[in-house]
Design an enzyme around this catalytic site. Structure first.
Site, short mmCIF file in Angstrom:
data_model
loop_
_atom_site.label_atom_id
_atom_site.label_comp_id
_atom_site.label_asym_id
_atom_site.label_seq_id
_atom_site.Cartn_x
_atom_site.Cartn_y
_atom_site.Cartn_z
N ALA A 22 0.87 -1.24 -0.05
CA ALA A 22 0.04 0.09 -0.05
C ALA A 22 0.87 1.10 0.05
CB ALA A 22 -0.93 -0.15 1.07
N PHE A 33 -2.60 0.61 5.38
CA PHE A 33 -3.32 0.02 6.42
C PHE A 33 -2.81 0.40 7.77
CE2 PHE A 33 -3.89 -2.28 2.41
CZ PHE A 33 -5.21 -2.39 2.37
N ARG A 34 -1.43 0.16 7.88
CA ARG A 34 -0.75 0.18 9.27
C ARG A 34 -0.08 1.62 9.64
NH1 ARG A 34 -1.10 -4.47 6.92
NH2 ARG A 34 -2.32 -6.24 7.94
N GLN A 99 0.11 -6.65 -3.50
CA GLN A 99 -0.79 -7.04 -2.71
C GLN A 99 -1.98 -5.93 -2.71
OE1 GLN A 99 1.21 -7.74 1.54
NE2 GLN A 99 2.62 -6.49 0.24
N ASP A 102 -5.81 -1.53 -5.93
CA ASP A 102 -6.36 -0.38 -6.32
C ASP A 102 -6.28 -0.29 -7.81
OD1 ASP A 102 -3.67 0.20 -6.67
OD2 ASP A 102 -3.46 1.30 -4.88
N HIS A 119 -3.96 -10.08 -3.42
CA HIS A 119 -5.14 -9.81 -2.46
C HIS A 119 -6.32 -9.42 -3.45
CE1 HIS A 119 -2.13 -9.53 1.10
NE2 HIS A 119 -2.41 -10.66 0.75
N CYS A 127 -19.41 -12.36 -7.02
CA CYS A 127 -20.14 -13.32 -6.41
C CYS A 127 -19.22 -14.37 -5.76
CB CYS A 127 -21.04 -14.10 -7.28
SG CYS A 127 -21.95 -15.53 -6.13
N CYS A 152 -25.91 -12.60 -5.42
CA CYS A 152 -25.99 -12.78 -6.91
C CYS A 152 -27.37 -13.42 -7.68
CB CYS A 152 -24.90 -14.16 -7.10
SG CYS A 152 -24.61 -14.76 -8.43
N ASN A 218 11.16 1.30 1.85
CA ASN A 218 10.08 1.52 2.70
C ASN A 218 10.39 2.69 3.75
OD1 ASN A 218 7.18 0.32 3.17
ND2 ASN A 218 8.07 0.42 5.17
#
Ligand code: OAD
Ligand code: ZN
Length: 246
Positions: A22, A33-34, A99, A102, A119, A127, A152, A218
């Site tokens: 992300a 997320f974190r 992961q 988007d 992901h 469905c 569905c 990172n």
């Protein structure tokens, strides 16, 4: 410096596989997320079992998704996405493991087939029973009309964003292809991920164990910094900006 060393490693590598989280999309306005302000610091994730078991959980999941719609719809690829797309066009990158949900790697120029989504993808729905795909606009219209998350039209099972929730099976084809890529690259770039969610976080280690050099980009420490050949603890856009080409 780190960027210079990264440049040399990129120049020397014949097959580079990026693995993104992300953090590559935060400069595009999508929260991670974190980090402070990240999605899991505001909301507890809705696990797959809860989604299946509870109509309230399904409605809540869809409310959260629709609340993010403007953010996702307005997001454009950032410098990180564009740098990777340049290396892809240059033939250095065969495919990318992500992961992220988007769709921004596709938007930056990667062919859909060459984006391995571990992901899933939040820009459409599926469905959970028969896998039939639905547009989000269809879900939204049904939700607004009835106040309930729709089922569905074919098999009556719940319709969910085409993402993988905690407790949901990983996509087999994506796992197989990511394994193949991690095992056969000579440079693996882990970009913008805290590397705490498994099995996804196993790919950098797998690549390293199969002989690839591992670079981690990172702005916070990650779980795997100690095994990396190079750690660049810095902003992704600034780090990869110099690699944005034509
Ligand atoms: P995280 O939020 O766990 O990690 C994102 C990392 O990117 C953090 O360590 C940030 O410090 C860093 N970061 C953010 N912006 C950055 C920037 N501009 N420059 C450099 N670093 C930056 O997100 P992921 O690792 O992607 O899965 O999360 C993994 C999985 O957990 C997600 O795919 C999602 C989530 O639960 C599921 O829901 C199944
Ligand atoms: Zn169905």
């Amino acid at each position: 410096s780190g960027v210079e060393q990264l440049g040399n490693m990129i120049a020397e590598a014949a097959c580079i596989v990026p693995f993104t989280g992300a953090g590559i999309s935060t400069e595009c306005g999508i929260p991670d997320f974190r980090s402070p302000g990240g999605l899991w610091t505001r909301n507890r994730p809705i696990a797959f079992d809860e989604f299946v078991a509870s109509a309230d959980a399904r409605a809540e999941a869809w409310r959260r998704r629709f609340a993010m719609e403007e953010t996702f719809a307005a997001a454009k690829p950032g410098r990180g996405h564009r740098a990777l797309a340049s290396l892809y066009r240059a033939g250095k990158i065969p495919a990318i493991i992500t992961q992220n949900i988007d769709n921004l790697h596709q938007a930056s120029g990667f062919k859909s087939d060459d984006v391995i989504e571990l992901h899933g993808n939040t820009t459409y729905a599926r469905c959970i029973g028969c896998g039939h795909a639905y547009e989000l606009s269809w879900v939204k219209a049904r939700f607004d009309e009835t106040g309930d998350a729709p089922d569905c039209t074919i098999c009556d099972d719940p319709v969910k964003t085409a993402t993988i929730s905690f407790g949901q099976a990983m996509p087999e084809d994506a796992m197989r292809r990511a394994t193949e890529l991690a095992q056969h690259c000579d440079l693996f770039l882990a970009i913008g991920s805290s590397l705490v969610v498994w099995p996804a976080a196993g790919f950098p280690l797998m690549a390293k164990n199969c002989g690839a050099k591992l670079v981690i980009i990172n702005n916070e420490p990650t779980e795997q910094d100690d095994v990396a050949d190079l750690v660049i603890r810095h902003d992704i856009g600034e780090t990869l900006g110099p690699f944005v080409g034509n």
